[in-house]
Design an enzyme around this catalytic site. Structure first.
Site, PDB file in Angstrom:
ATOM      1  N   SER A  38      41.676   6.397  54.109  1.00 13.66           N
ATOM      2  CA  SER A  38      41.921   5.155  54.531  1.00 13.66           C
ATOM      3  C   SER A  38      40.699   4.262  54.309  1.00 13.66           C
ATOM      4  CB  SER A  38      42.053   4.903  56.133  1.00 13.66           C
ATOM      5  OG  SER A  38      41.356   5.628  56.843  1.00 13.66           O
ATOM      6  N   ASN A  39      39.458   5.066  54.391  1.00 14.03           N
ATOM      7  CA  ASN A  39      38.245   4.359  53.834  1.00 14.03           C
ATOM      8  C   ASN A  39      38.441   3.954  52.488  1.00 14.03           C
ATOM      9  OD1 ASN A  39      37.165   5.158  56.306  1.00 14.03           O
ATOM     10  ND2 ASN A  39      35.797   6.859  55.655  1.00 14.03           N
ATOM     11  N   ASN A 167      36.122  16.710  47.685  1.00 12.39           N
ATOM     12  CA  ASN A 167      35.736  16.199  48.975  1.00 12.39           C
ATOM     13  C   ASN A 167      35.717  17.481  50.116  1.00 12.39           C
ATOM     14  OD1 ASN A 167      34.834  14.314  50.682  1.00 12.39           O
ATOM     15  ND2 ASN A 167      36.757  13.000  50.641  1.00 12.39           N
ATOM     16  N   GLU A 231      21.592  10.587  45.156  1.00 13.95           N
ATOM     17  CA  GLU A 231      20.252   9.676  44.367  1.00 13.95           C
ATOM     18  C   GLU A 231      20.293   9.821  43.313  1.00 13.95           C
ATOM     19  OE1 GLU A 231      16.871  10.861  46.392  1.00 13.95           O
ATOM     20  OE2 GLU A 231      17.180  10.584  48.443  1.00 13.95           O
ATOM     21  N   ASP A 232      21.003  10.590  42.426  1.00 18.75           N
ATOM     22  CA  ASP A 232      20.650  10.649  40.944  1.00 18.75           C
ATOM     23  C   ASP A 232      21.858   9.825  40.367  1.00 18.75           C
ATOM     24  OD1 ASP A 232      18.403  12.130  40.691  1.00 18.75           O
ATOM     25  OD2 ASP A 232      19.743  13.777  40.976  1.00 18.75           O
ATOM     26  N   GLY A 259      30.500   7.693  50.027  1.00 22.32           N
ATOM     27  CA  GLY A 259      31.460   8.294  48.829  1.00 22.32           C
ATOM     28  C   GLY A 259      32.939   7.695  48.806  1.00 22.32           C
ATOM     29  N   ASP A 260      33.688   7.371  49.896  1.00 15.45           N
ATOM     30  CA  ASP A 260      34.641   6.877  49.943  1.00 15.45           C
ATOM     31  C   ASP A 260      34.673   5.390  49.502  1.00 15.45           C
ATOM     32  OD1 ASP A 260      35.826   9.084  51.209  1.00 15.45           O
ATOM     33  OD2 ASP A 260      35.366   8.419  53.062  1.00 15.45           O
TER      34      ASP A 260
END
Length: 318
Positions: A38-39, A167, A231-232, A259-260
């Site tokens: 849902s995100n 995930n 961070e990369d 991430g979503d």
């Protein structure tokens, strides 16, 4: 309603004590909704992509809270209601160095764990441009392992582009179980998204990120592989070309859901007909904005994303 993007998975109630307080001593808890699929739908919807979410919920105030919030952000929920089921949730105690952030799940026997295809609005999957789910969903129950596979197959047969985020969650299953199940789903997946650490842990591949993307494409014939690297930044391999995208500088307020947000923005641009390179940039910009917002949801606007892409600063918007 025909949605361009349809997602399938669990949405939970998220409970968080005030920053700097412990769960065991807190006098109040912040109340929100949260779930990977849902995100993703919310992030895509906020950027102009019509989105729907499939799931199963208890017919209760908690279940209705979920659908009400998703509709607030333009996502249409297609839900099977269950009078006797319970609502999954999680508690998050956000840490500061040296104390890590801790997540406590309370999702056993949640309504979604019994969801079967014949209970779901599969026709919206068949009519969609893209269908998305993640490795969290089949980790929740044997029933959901079968349902996830059937929905991916339904999408493939209908010509709907399928997207899957590995995930991996160590609190839900072991790397070997995750590998066996996810690899069984891969033949029905067009677009794979995976964190570099999850590729190494779950799929037991080695090498740098471009090598990992190349090996995954060769082994499973994905159309597109996206490797996220914290961070990369991120990179994608598509049609034999590798595209790299750095992160945008941000002040982190809440990293959960980053991430979503990336995936939702990335898919929204692919559905809009943009290039993989452009989709990566939108994903990175949306992820940066999400980190400035409390909660799991990327409550952003297209103008804000465009401003990040143009290199706009965080001054006062008058």
């Amino acid at each position: 309603m025909t949605a361009e993007l349809v997602t399938f998975g669990e949405t939970m109630i998220r409970l968080r004590p005030p920053e700097g307080e412990r769960i065991e001593t807190a006098q109040s808890l912040e109340f929100r909704t949260a779930g990977a699929e849902s995100n993703v739908a919310v992030a895509a919807s906020r950027l102009g992509c019509s989105a729907a979410w499939l799931s199963k919920l208890p017919d209760s105030p908690l279940g209705r809270r979920v659908t009400t919030e998703l509709r607030t952000h333009g996502v249409e929920p297609y839900v099977r209601w269950d009078d006797d089921a319970r609502q999954g949730g999680y508690y998050i105690e956000q840490g500061r160095s040296p104390r890590p952030t801790n997540v406590i799940y309370d999702r056993a026997d949640a309504a979604v764990t019994t969801a079967r295809p014949d209970e779901l609005a599969v026709e919206v999957v068949e009519d969609a441009a893209a269908f998305y789910t993640s490795g969290i969903t089949p980790a929740l129950s044997e029933t959901l392992r079968e349902t996830t596979g059937e929905l991916l197959q339904t999408a493939t047969e209908a010509g709907t582009t399928t997207a899957f985020d590995l995930n991996y969650r160590s609190k839900l299953w072991s790397p070997s179980d995750a590998r066996d199940v996810c690899e069984s789903l891969f033949p029905e997946v067009d677009v794979l998204v995976a964190a570099e650490r999850d590729i190494r842990t779950v799929l037991e591949l080695d090498g740098d990120a471009p090598t990992l993307a190349s090996e995954l494409t060769a082994d499973f014939d994905f159309e597109t592989v996206v490797v996220t690297r914290g961070e990369d930044g991120a990179l994608a391999r598509h049609d034999g070309t590798v595209y790299e995208q750095p992160v945008f500088e941000t002040d982190t307020v809440d990293a959960i859901g980053t991430g979503d947000a990336f995936v939702g923005a990335f898919l929204s641009r692919l559905i809009a007909g943009e290039s993989v390179e452009t989709a990566l940039a939108y994903g990175a910009a949306t992820a940066a904005l999400k980190r400035t917002i409390h909660g799991d949801l990327a409550v952003v606007t297209p103008d804000e994303v465009e401003r990040v892409l143009r290199g706009g600063d965080a001054g006062i918007d008058r």
